[in-house]
Design a protein around this motif. Structure first.
Motif, PDB file in Angstrom:
ATOM      1  N   LYS A  23       0.804  -1.223   0.000  1.00  0.00           N
ATOM      2  CA  LYS A  23       0.000   0.000   0.000  1.00  0.00           C
ATOM      3  C   LYS A  23       0.842   1.280   0.000  1.00  0.00           C
ATOM      4  O   LYS A  23       0.283   2.367  -0.115  1.00  0.00           O
ATOM      5  CB  LYS A  23      -0.976  -0.029   1.169  1.00  0.00           C
ATOM      6  CG  LYS A  23      -2.061  -1.083   0.967  1.00  0.00           C
ATOM      7  CD  LYS A  23      -2.999  -1.160   2.148  1.00  0.00           C
ATOM      8  CE  LYS A  23      -4.033  -2.250   1.946  1.00  0.00           C
ATOM      9  NZ  LYS A  23      -4.941  -2.345   3.089  1.00  0.00           N
TER      10      LYS A  23
ATOM     11  N   LYS B 128       0.696   4.132  -4.158  1.00  0.00           N
ATOM     12  CA  LYS B 128      -0.597   4.814  -4.062  1.00  0.00           C
ATOM     13  C   LYS B 128      -1.696   4.119  -4.846  1.00  0.00           C
ATOM     14  O   LYS B 128      -2.855   4.127  -4.444  1.00  0.00           O
ATOM     15  CB  LYS B 128      -0.462   6.271  -4.517  1.00  0.00           C
ATOM     16  CG  LYS B 128       0.247   7.113  -3.504  1.00  0.00           C
ATOM     17  CD  LYS B 128       0.308   8.568  -3.918  1.00  0.00           C
ATOM     18  CE  LYS B 128       1.027   9.356  -2.837  1.00  0.00           C
ATOM     19  NZ  LYS B 128       1.793  10.448  -3.325  1.00  0.00           N
TER      20      LYS B 128
ATOM     21  N   LYS C 236      -5.181   2.979  -3.066  1.00  0.00           N
ATOM     22  CA  LYS C 236      -6.472   3.497  -3.508  1.00  0.00           C
ATOM     23  C   LYS C 236      -7.354   2.434  -4.161  1.00  0.00           C
ATOM     24  O   LYS C 236      -8.458   2.732  -4.595  1.00  0.00           O
ATOM     25  CB  LYS C 236      -6.258   4.641  -4.508  1.00  0.00           C
ATOM     26  CG  LYS C 236      -5.648   5.872  -3.866  1.00  0.00           C
ATOM     27  CD  LYS C 236      -5.445   6.956  -4.898  1.00  0.00           C
ATOM     28  CE  LYS C 236      -4.842   8.198  -4.271  1.00  0.00           C
ATOM     29  NZ  LYS C 236      -4.636   9.259  -5.261  1.00  0.00           N
TER      30      LYS C 236
ATOM     31  N   TRP D 286      -9.438  -3.015  -8.776  1.00  0.00           N
ATOM     32  CA  TRP D 286      -9.887  -1.640  -8.964  1.00  0.00           C
ATOM     33  C   TRP D 286     -11.225  -1.742  -9.680  1.00  0.00           C
ATOM     34  O   TRP D 286     -11.281  -2.195 -10.830  1.00  0.00           O
ATOM     35  CB  TRP D 286      -8.894  -0.840  -9.802  1.00  0.00           C
ATOM     36  CG  TRP D 286      -7.597  -0.612  -9.100  1.00  0.00           C
ATOM     37  CD1 TRP D 286      -7.280   0.453  -8.289  1.00  0.00           C
ATOM     38  CD2 TRP D 286      -6.413  -1.431  -9.141  1.00  0.00           C
ATOM     39  NE1 TRP D 286      -5.994   0.329  -7.827  1.00  0.00           N
ATOM     40  CE2 TRP D 286      -5.442  -0.831  -8.332  1.00  0.00           C
ATOM     41  CE3 TRP D 286      -6.111  -2.647  -9.771  1.00  0.00           C
ATOM     42  CZ2 TRP D 286      -4.176  -1.364  -8.144  1.00  0.00           C
ATOM     43  CZ3 TRP D 286      -4.857  -3.187  -9.585  1.00  0.00           C
ATOM     44  CH2 TRP D 286      -3.906  -2.545  -8.785  1.00  0.00           C
TER      45      TRP D 286
END
Length: 123
Positions: free
Chosen positions: A39, A42, A46, A93
């Motif tokens: 982590k 970035k 995120k 994501w």
């Protein structure tokens, strides 16, 4: 930790992107250190989900990170492959479209890709 093995984004499905990362670990503290290292990037910090499972000398651990049921998918694959002292993290994501049950297939695809790179036989 420097033993992080990250394959980066390995597949996409309806806009969602999946990456897989793993590392050798011996304890929950090691797992936490691997997650923290991941982590620091970035993009991973995120991500919508960083789902993981680990098989440690003390037993198995897993976390869905909001992707309900995904941790057990990773854990079962690790147990079938007899992969011990390891953590595998599948990152997603979200791409805007729900995948339904296909999300589990994508998690499996990501873990299989990790196994393949590591020379681990998947059953």
């Amino acid at each position: 930790m420097t033993n992080l093995i990250s394959l980066g984004v390995i597949l996409t499905d309806r806009g969602s992107k999946y990456a897989v990362t793993g590392a050798r670990v011996q304890s929950r503290a090691d797992v936490d250190a691997v997650l923290a290292e991941l982590k620091r990037d970035k993009a991973y910090a995120k991500a919508t989900h960083n789902t993981w499972a680990a098989v440690l000398p003390q037993g198995a651990l897993k976390a869905d990170d909001g992707e309900s049921g995904a941790g057990i998918v990773i854990l079962r694959m690790m147990e079938r492959a007899e992969l011990k002292d390891h953590v595998i993290i599948v990152t997603r994501w979200y791409g805007g479209k729900k995948l339904g049950g296909d999300r589990f297939r994508r998690v499996q695809d990501a873990v299989r890709a990790y196994f393949e790179v590591q020379g681990i036989a998947a059953s």
